[in-house]
Design an enzyme around this catalytic site. Structure first.
Site, PDB file in Angstrom:
ATOM      1  N   TYR A  83       0.828  -1.212   0.000  1.00 24.36           N
ATOM      2  CA  TYR A  83       0.000   0.000   0.000  1.00 24.36           C
ATOM      3  C   TYR A  83       0.861   1.259   0.000  1.00 24.36           C
ATOM      4  CZ  TYR A  83       1.134   0.645   4.972  1.00 24.36           C
ATOM      5  OH  TYR A  83       1.800   0.845   6.156  1.00 24.36           O
ATOM      6  N   CYS A  84       0.212   2.398  -0.323  1.00 23.93           N
ATOM      7  CA  CYS A  84       0.854   3.710  -0.231  1.00 23.93           C
ATOM      8  C   CYS A  84      -0.204   4.691   0.283  1.00 23.93           C
ATOM      9  CB  CYS A  84       1.442   4.144  -1.567  1.00 23.93           C
ATOM     10  SG  CYS A  84       0.222   4.374  -2.890  1.00 23.93           S
ATOM     11  N   LEU A  85      -0.119   5.948  -0.100  1.00 23.74           N
ATOM     12  CA  LEU A  85      -1.080   6.937   0.384  1.00 23.74           C
ATOM     13  C   LEU A  85      -2.448   6.794  -0.294  1.00 23.74           C
ATOM     14  CD1 LEU A  85      -1.753   9.467   2.060  1.00 23.74           C
ATOM     15  CD2 LEU A  85      -0.874  10.848   0.159  1.00 23.74           C
ATOM     16  N   THR A 112      -3.755   4.394   2.279  1.00 25.28           N
ATOM     17  CA  THR A 112      -4.083   4.737   3.667  1.00 25.28           C
ATOM     18  C   THR A 112      -5.238   5.722   3.755  1.00 25.28           C
ATOM     19  OG1 THR A 112      -2.366   6.466   3.658  1.00 25.28           O
ATOM     20  CG2 THR A 112      -1.741   4.312   4.530  1.00 25.28           C
TER      21      THR A 112
END
Length: 224
Positions: A83-85, A112
């Site tokens: 995952y990332c932002l 996120t």
């Protein structure tokens, strides 16, 4: 006509596969709790320190050298939940990983941002006091001391943990942990910037150091 139909089928199959590989926060949370799953955060260290998913590893996809180095310690045969932002970087990182032999890579759709919107908490949001340079100086006093500059979220650091524990136990060496994501002043003092870095002290003086993966034999040879 047959060629067009065949092309459309391929495109639909690819879209279906992508849909299975990019999942909702609920599905991601359920999947990451399965045995053997590795959770990978591809945001920057600064972003990671504002809060991250539980038990996540970190490798900044915008720093290619760091990313490739840390990924060497992520098991290709076990699932990776990434995952990332918001999903852009994790999609690019997941594509690279699949093309380079990682068997199962699952993306958090929306990153996120979606995770928080779903009401799910992040870990690591509490502030931790830095180790002072004075406290570090006192900690390295002793016959043999191994300073381990690392972090729980660093893939090679986590891979090294069994080796370090065995070395400490078999050689009765004192271990001093320096948090690579927090103890900045100490890291400046001993001139370390790579995780992990191992520094061996004898009677308070540095006698050996090495960055990255270290074998048990290398640790033992450093004491001779």
């Amino acid at each position: 006509m047959k060629k067009l139909i065949w092309t459309a089928c391929i495109m639909l199959a690819a879209m279906a596969a992508w849909a299975q590989d990019a999942v909702t926060p609920d599905a991601f949370e359920k999947g990451m709790k399965q045995p053997g799953v590795q959770v990978l955060d591809v945001r920057t260290a600064k972003e990671f320190n504002t809060g991250h998913l539980p038990d996540a590893l970190q490798a900044d996809f915008t720093k290619k050298e760091e990313f490739y180095r840390r990924l060497q310690s992520v098991d290709k045969t076990k699932p990776v939940y990434i995952y990332c932002l918001s999903g852009g970087r994790s999609t690019a990182a997941a594509k690279w990983m699949r093309e380079n032999g990682y068997k199962k890579v699952i993306e958090l759709n929306g990153g996120t941002m979606a995770w928080k919107q779903a009401g799910k908490p992040l870990a690591g949001t509490e502030r931790v006091a830095q180790m002072s340079v004075e406290a570090f100086g006192k900690a390295i006093a002793g016959k043999w001391v191994l300073v381990d500059v690392g972090a729980d979220w660093c893939p090679p650091c986590r891979k090294m943990e069994p080796v370090v524990k065995r070395f400490i136990k078999e050689n009765k060496v004192k271990r001093v942990n320096v948090n690579g994501g927090n103890d900045i002043e100490v890291m400046k003092k001993i001139n370390t910037a790579t995780l992990p870095t191992f520094v061996l002290y004898k009677d308070g003086k540095e006698v050996w150091r090495k960055e990255g993966i270290v074998s048990l034999e290398e640790f033992q040879a450093a004491m001779k």
